[in-house]
Scaffold this motif. Structure first.
Motif, PDB file in Angstrom:
ATOM      1  N   THR A 177       0.894  -1.313  -0.013  1.00 27.98           N
ATOM      2  CA  THR A 177       0.017  -0.038  -0.068  1.00 27.98           C
ATOM      3  C   THR A 177       0.968   1.274  -0.030  1.00 27.98           C
ATOM      4  O   THR A 177       0.469   2.328   0.469  1.00 27.98           O
ATOM      5  N   THR A 209      -3.772  -0.169  -4.888  1.00 27.68           N
ATOM      6  CA  THR A 209      -2.774   0.911  -4.721  1.00 27.68           C
ATOM      7  C   THR A 209      -2.248   2.011  -5.893  1.00 27.68           C
ATOM      8  O   THR A 209      -2.702   3.242  -6.065  1.00 27.68           O
ATOM      9  N   ASN A 236      -2.736   3.040   2.600  1.00 19.97           N
ATOM     10  CA  ASN A 236      -3.102   3.577   1.171  1.00 19.97           C
ATOM     11  C   ASN A 236      -3.959   4.663   1.198  1.00 19.97           C
ATOM     12  O   ASN A 236      -3.835   5.350   0.309  1.00 19.97           O
ATOM     13  N   ARG A 239      -1.691   7.811   1.585  1.00 17.20           N
ATOM     14  CA  ARG A 239      -0.702   7.861   0.609  1.00 17.20           C
ATOM     15  C   ARG A 239      -1.353   8.875  -0.535  1.00 17.20           C
ATOM     16  O   ARG A 239      -0.751   9.568  -1.313  1.00 17.20           O
ATOM     17  N   GLY A 277      -9.776   5.433  -0.137  1.00 20.32           N
ATOM     18  CA  GLY A 277      -8.621   4.275  -0.099  1.00 20.32           C
ATOM     19  C   GLY A 277      -9.555   2.705  -0.074  1.00 20.32           C
ATOM     20  O   GLY A 277     -10.552   2.979  -0.380  1.00 20.32           O
TER      21      GLY A 277
END
Length: 336
Positions: A177, A209, A236, A239, A277
């Motif tokens: 992730t 991802t 994830n 990010r 996500g």
């Protein structure tokens, strides 16, 4: 008397977004286990990193525990589910020692990383794991190999300080992730320092991802704010916030529900981006879109990069279990 007209707002809605096949499978396993075996069904740690999902499963009879030792002695024969993030080998070994019946909901793509790490070790390589310390997936991957067989690498800056047993016998894997761009930078630094470094047999960062980050990259330029639906402990999802900021969003925030949105920060915005996500249910995305619709005259633009068709079936013992209408409604509401 007429109300003031709503300000116009364009929402760039990313596709793909939200649940991946591994998360979908893990949630189905818990719901199907509850139907087949009845409550309680124990779940070690959060099945996925999402409060909406966890609370929904708890209402249906799932009991979340930190460790197997937290399960009462009287319930040791009840099913226990391992989360989608994967677990160290010591966990199923502990369950077997306690004569527990367990269902492993580890994402198949996380299991693939486990196998890649074990293959490196079997071929005599020390394993470098690119990931975030303390994340359940990292704990699970490191726990596939003996202590000392894996070295965690979190940043490019750490590469110059690494001490390894043999620079000629190294292999790497990654958490599934991570930021695609950040991971590429770390891999480049590792390859420059350790020319003999061996890559995994296939990409470790999972398709979901990568796809969600690419969609955010496409949608981010020119947005006044980018909302990522996800939990604070979801790697994830965090990010995606970073990706949005790096690729053109004026700002980006992580929200779990519409009630968390600071609407003053939306004043004056003309373009908003929204993604979710891989552990965030679609019902929450729609809740947030509806909240914007109440306040703005919205236009929806779809930022589509790729259509996902992946599907990971549940284990054979659960496949023929028929769900009640309420359970189907929960699954459909979260996933559709």
């Amino acid at each position: 008397m007429t109300s003031d007209p709503k300000a116009p707002l364009t929402i760039r809605l990313c596709e793909p977004r939200g649940f991946c096949a591994g998360v979908d499978r893990a949630i189905q396993i818990v719901v199907l286990a509850l139907k087949k075996y009845g409550a309680p069904v124990y779940v070690r740690h959060e099945i996925v990193h999402n409060r909406f999902v966890v609370e929904g499963l708890r209402e249906r009879g799932a009991v979340f525990v930190k460790e197997l030792s937290d399960i009462p002695e009287a319930d040791r024969e009840r099913p226990v589910v391992f989360s989608a993030h994967g677990v160290p080998k010591s966990v199923p070994a502990d369950a077997e020692m306690r004569s527990m019946f367990y269902l492993d909901a580890t994402c198949p793509l996380v299991s693939k990383v486990h196998k890649q790490a074990m293959r490196h070790q079997r071929l005599g390589r020390h394993v470098l794991l690119i990931g975030h310390a303390g994340h359940p997936e990292v704990i699970g991957t490191m726990g596939q190999l003996p202590e000392g067989a894996v070295t965690l690498v979190e940043t490019v800056d750490q590469v110059t300080e690494l001490t390894v047993p043999d620079e000629e016998k190294l292999g790497y894997v990654t958490q599934t992730t991570l930021s695609v761009d950040d991971t590429a930078d770390i891999v480049t630094a590792l390859e420059q320092r350790f020319p003999a470094l061996t890559a995994p047999s296939s990409e470790s960062i999972c398709y979901a991802t990568t796809n969600r980050q690419e969609a955010v990259k496409k949608a981010a330029p020119g947005t006044d704010m980018f909302l990522i639906v996800g939990a604070p402990n979801s790697s994830n999802s965090r990010r995606l916030v970073e990706v949005a900021r790096r690729h053109g969003a004026a700002d980006s925030i992580l929200v779990q529900r519409a009630g968390e949105i600071d609407w003053q920060r939306m004043d004056g915005a003309s373009v908003i981006g929204i993604s979710a996500g891989a552990s965030a249910p679609e019902i929450v995305v729609q809740e947030i879109v509806d909240a914007f619709r109440e306040r703005f005259d919205i236009k929806l633009d779809l930022a589509l990069t790729v259509a996902e068709t992946e599907n990971f079936p549940v284990m054979r013992d659960l496949r023929d279990t028929e769900l009640a209408a309420a359970d189907m409604a929960f699954l459909n509401g979260a996933m559709d």
